[in-house]
Motif scaffolding. Structure first.
Motif, PDB file in Angstrom:
ATOM      1  N   ALA A  33       0.821  -1.212   0.000  1.00  0.00           N
ATOM      2  CA  ALA A  33       0.000   0.000   0.000  1.00  0.00           C
ATOM      3  C   ALA A  33       0.855   1.262   0.000  1.00  0.00           C
ATOM      4  CB  ALA A  33      -0.926   0.003   1.210  1.00  0.00           C
ATOM      5  N   ALA A  34       0.348   2.281  -0.683  1.00  0.00           N
ATOM      6  CA  ALA A  34       1.014   3.581  -0.731  1.00  0.00           C
ATOM      7  C   ALA A  34       1.236   4.111   0.684  1.00  0.00           C
ATOM      8  CB  ALA A  34       0.167   4.566  -1.529  1.00  0.00           C
ATOM      9  N   ALA A  35       2.382   4.752   0.900  1.00  0.00           N
ATOM     10  CA  ALA A  35       2.773   5.215   2.228  1.00  0.00           C
ATOM     11  C   ALA A  35       1.742   6.151   2.849  1.00  0.00           C
ATOM     12  CB  ALA A  35       4.135   5.910   2.158  1.00  0.00           C
ATOM     13  N   ALA A  61       5.107   1.852   1.270  1.00  0.00           N
ATOM     14  CA  ALA A  61       6.233   2.475   0.571  1.00  0.00           C
ATOM     15  C   ALA A  61       5.660   3.305  -0.569  1.00  0.00           C
ATOM     16  CB  ALA A  61       7.209   1.417   0.048  1.00  0.00           C
ATOM     17  N   ALA A  62       6.530   3.900  -1.354  1.00  0.00           N
ATOM     18  CA  ALA A  62       6.078   4.619  -2.543  1.00  0.00           C
ATOM     19  C   ALA A  62       5.424   3.629  -3.506  1.00  0.00           C
ATOM     20  CB  ALA A  62       7.254   5.310  -3.225  1.00  0.00           C
ATOM     21  N   SER A  63       4.365   4.042  -4.164  1.00  0.00           N
ATOM     22  CA  SER A  63       3.669   3.176  -5.110  1.00  0.00           C
ATOM     23  C   SER A  63       4.624   2.646  -6.172  1.00  0.00           C
ATOM     24  CB  SER A  63       2.519   3.935  -5.780  1.00  0.00           C
ATOM     25  OG  SER A  63       1.600   4.401  -4.820  1.00  0.00           O
ATOM     26  N   ALA A 143       9.884  20.575  -0.166  1.00  0.00           N
ATOM     27  CA  ALA A 143       9.825  19.127   0.026  1.00  0.00           C
ATOM     28  C   ALA A 143       8.676  18.536  -0.785  1.00  0.00           C
ATOM     29  CB  ALA A 143       9.640  18.798   1.506  1.00  0.00           C
ATOM     30  N   VAL A 144       8.991  17.559  -1.609  1.00  0.00           N
ATOM     31  CA  VAL A 144       7.984  16.870  -2.429  1.00  0.00           C
ATOM     32  C   VAL A 144       8.397  15.419  -2.585  1.00  0.00           C
ATOM     33  CG1 VAL A 144       7.312  18.912  -3.778  1.00  0.00           C
ATOM     34  CG2 VAL A 144       9.180  17.462  -4.586  1.00  0.00           C
ATOM     35  N   GLY A 145       7.428  14.566  -2.896  1.00  0.00           N
ATOM     36  CA  GLY A 145       7.782  13.235  -3.341  1.00  0.00           C
ATOM     37  C   GLY A 145       8.511  13.368  -4.671  1.00  0.00           C
ATOM     38  N   ASP A 146       9.460  12.517  -4.928  1.00  0.00           N
ATOM     39  CA  ASP A 146      10.240  12.595  -6.160  1.00  0.00           C
ATOM     40  C   ASP A 146       9.312  12.645  -7.380  1.00  0.00           C
ATOM     41  OD1 ASP A 146      11.941  12.329  -8.295  1.00  0.00           O
ATOM     42  OD2 ASP A 146      12.975  10.555  -7.530  1.00  0.00           O
ATOM     43  N   PRO A 147       9.301  13.764  -8.116  1.00  0.00           N
ATOM     44  CA  PRO A 147       8.366  13.889  -9.247  1.00  0.00           C
ATOM     45  C   PRO A 147       8.607  12.879 -10.366  1.00  0.00           C
ATOM     46  CG  PRO A 147       9.222  16.035  -8.598  1.00  0.00           C
ATOM     47  CD  PRO A 147      10.054  14.999  -7.899  1.00  0.00           C
ATOM     48  N   GLU A 177      11.615   9.951  -1.099  1.00  0.00           N
ATOM     49  CA  GLU A 177      11.272   8.652  -1.671  1.00  0.00           C
ATOM     50  C   GLU A 177       9.788   8.327  -1.579  1.00  0.00           C
ATOM     51  OE1 GLU A 177      12.348   7.766   2.645  1.00  0.00           O
ATOM     52  OE2 GLU A 177      13.046   9.093   1.046  1.00  0.00           O
ATOM     53  N   ASN A 178       9.055   9.030  -0.716  1.00  0.00           N
ATOM     54  CA  ASN A 178       7.607   8.889  -0.667  1.00  0.00           C
ATOM     55  C   ASN A 178       7.034  10.132   0.012  1.00  0.00           C
ATOM     56  OD1 ASN A 178       7.303   8.372   2.307  1.00  0.00           O
ATOM     57  ND2 ASN A 178       8.370   6.473   1.819  1.00  0.00           N
ATOM     58  N   VAL A 179       5.724  10.260   0.006  1.00  0.00           N
ATOM     59  CA  VAL A 179       5.102  11.485   0.502  1.00  0.00           C
ATOM     60  C   VAL A 179       5.290  11.658   2.012  1.00  0.00           C
ATOM     61  CG1 VAL A 179       2.822  10.472   0.859  1.00  0.00           C
ATOM     62  CG2 VAL A 179       3.015  12.908   0.325  1.00  0.00           C
ATOM     63  N   ARG A 180       5.326  10.564   2.753  1.00  0.00           N
ATOM     64  CA  ARG A 180       5.539  10.680   4.194  1.00  0.00           C
ATOM     65  C   ARG A 180       6.950  11.185   4.513  1.00  0.00           C
ATOM     66  NH1 ARG A 180       1.686   8.641   7.897  1.00  0.00           N
ATOM     67  NH2 ARG A 180      -0.309   9.014   6.874  1.00  0.00           N
ATOM     68  N   ALA A 181       7.917  10.815   3.693  1.00  0.00           N
ATOM     69  CA  ALA A 181       9.276  11.320   3.889  1.00  0.00           C
ATOM     70  C   ALA A 181       9.335  12.816   3.601  1.00  0.00           C
ATOM     71  CB  ALA A 181      10.250  10.562   2.993  1.00  0.00           C
ATOM     72  N   ALA A 182       8.600  13.267   2.581  1.00  0.00           N
ATOM     73  CA  ALA A 182       8.530  14.707   2.292  1.00  0.00           C
ATOM     74  C   ALA A 182       7.880  15.445   3.456  1.00  0.00           C
ATOM     75  CB  ALA A 182       7.746  14.943   0.999  1.00  0.00           C
TER      76      ALA A 182
END
Length: 263
Positions: A33-35, A61-63, A143-147, A177-182
């Protein structure tokens, strides 16, 4: 570089789930599942168990990372992506069961700052996001998830391009690496601003929502769910149906999601 290392760590964690993980953890399904779903899905998993189901083993984790691991043969019964692209990616390779696919949830995209920040900005065509970054922290990064891969980052890039702000900030990103990390970068004050999902912002007391991106500035944020082609767990379909049903609705809504599939 840090983002790539973190991604590698997530990949290693996923691949560590061997074929017998379901037996080791009980009889529940293996869910990728997506983070951004963690809080809501943890609650839904508990409710599924309370109703007589077997606890799912969930990897967040990231999708993009999850889809690549399913492609590489990692065991999974259910996949929940944070966008259609990565579900489409697996569907194109015949790695999900198309008859089970449905849009589960919707979300909003928001601009966040540390909880104690005084930043104010109106998101509109031509808005000066670069100036807001400098006002909050000279030379500060967004801060963003890697585009290039992370759904939240792809939505962020699309929205900024539509609003005419991308060119001035594309070299000032702190890609994660994922939205939660951002989200964590902003919560810790390492980035003065970030773009995340509304549900992530609601779940993190260390940030506050500065503004919400207009719905027409990006494609609809959808979370599709499907059974993996190689799903073998007897409760996988029951878990999918539970998540898409009325009992899970309030659990997702409490975290700020829009429920699309509950009857």
């Amino acid at each position: 570089m840090l983002g790539r290392l973190a991604m590698a760590g997530a990949v290693a964690a996923v691949m560590a789930l061997g074929p017998h993980t379901a037996l080791a953890q009980g009889t529940g399904p293996l869910v990728f599942a997506a983070a951004s779903l963690k809080n809501a899905l943890d609650n839904a998993n508990a409710a599924f168990v309370a109703g007589g189901g077997a606890k799912a083993t969930v990897t967040y984790a990231a999708s993009s990372a999850l889809a690549k691991q399913i492609e590489a043969g990692a065991p999974a019964d259910v996949f929940i992506s944070a966008d259609d692209d990565w579900m489409d990616y697996l569907a194109g390779k015949g790695l999900v069961q198309p008859a089970t696919r449905r849009d589960l949830l919707g979300n909003d995209l928001v601009l966040v700052a540390p909880a104690d920040a005084k930043t104010t900005i109106e998101i509109k065509p031509g808005f000066a996001l670069d100036q807001a970054l400098d006002a909050a922290q000279k030379g500060g990064r967004l801060a963003v998830g890697d585009p290039a891969a992370v759904p939240a980052g792809k939505y962020a890039k699309a929205a900024l391009q539509k609003l005419g702000a991308w060119d001035k900030v594309q070299d000032r990103l702190a890609p994660a690496e994922n939205v939660r990390a951002a989200l964590a970068l902003v919560a810790r004050g390492e980035a003065p601003l970030g773009i995340v999902y509304k549900t992530d912002a609601v779940a993190e007391p260390g940030v506050r929502i500065v503004a919400t991106f207009p719905a027409d500035s990006h494609a609809p944020i959808l979370y599709p769910i499907a059974l993996a082609k190689e799903a073998t767990n007897a409760q996988a379909r029951a878990f999918l149906d539970f998540l898409a049903g009325p009992k899970a609705r309030p659990l997702f809504e409490a975290q700020g999601f829009t429920v699309l599939s509950a009857k």
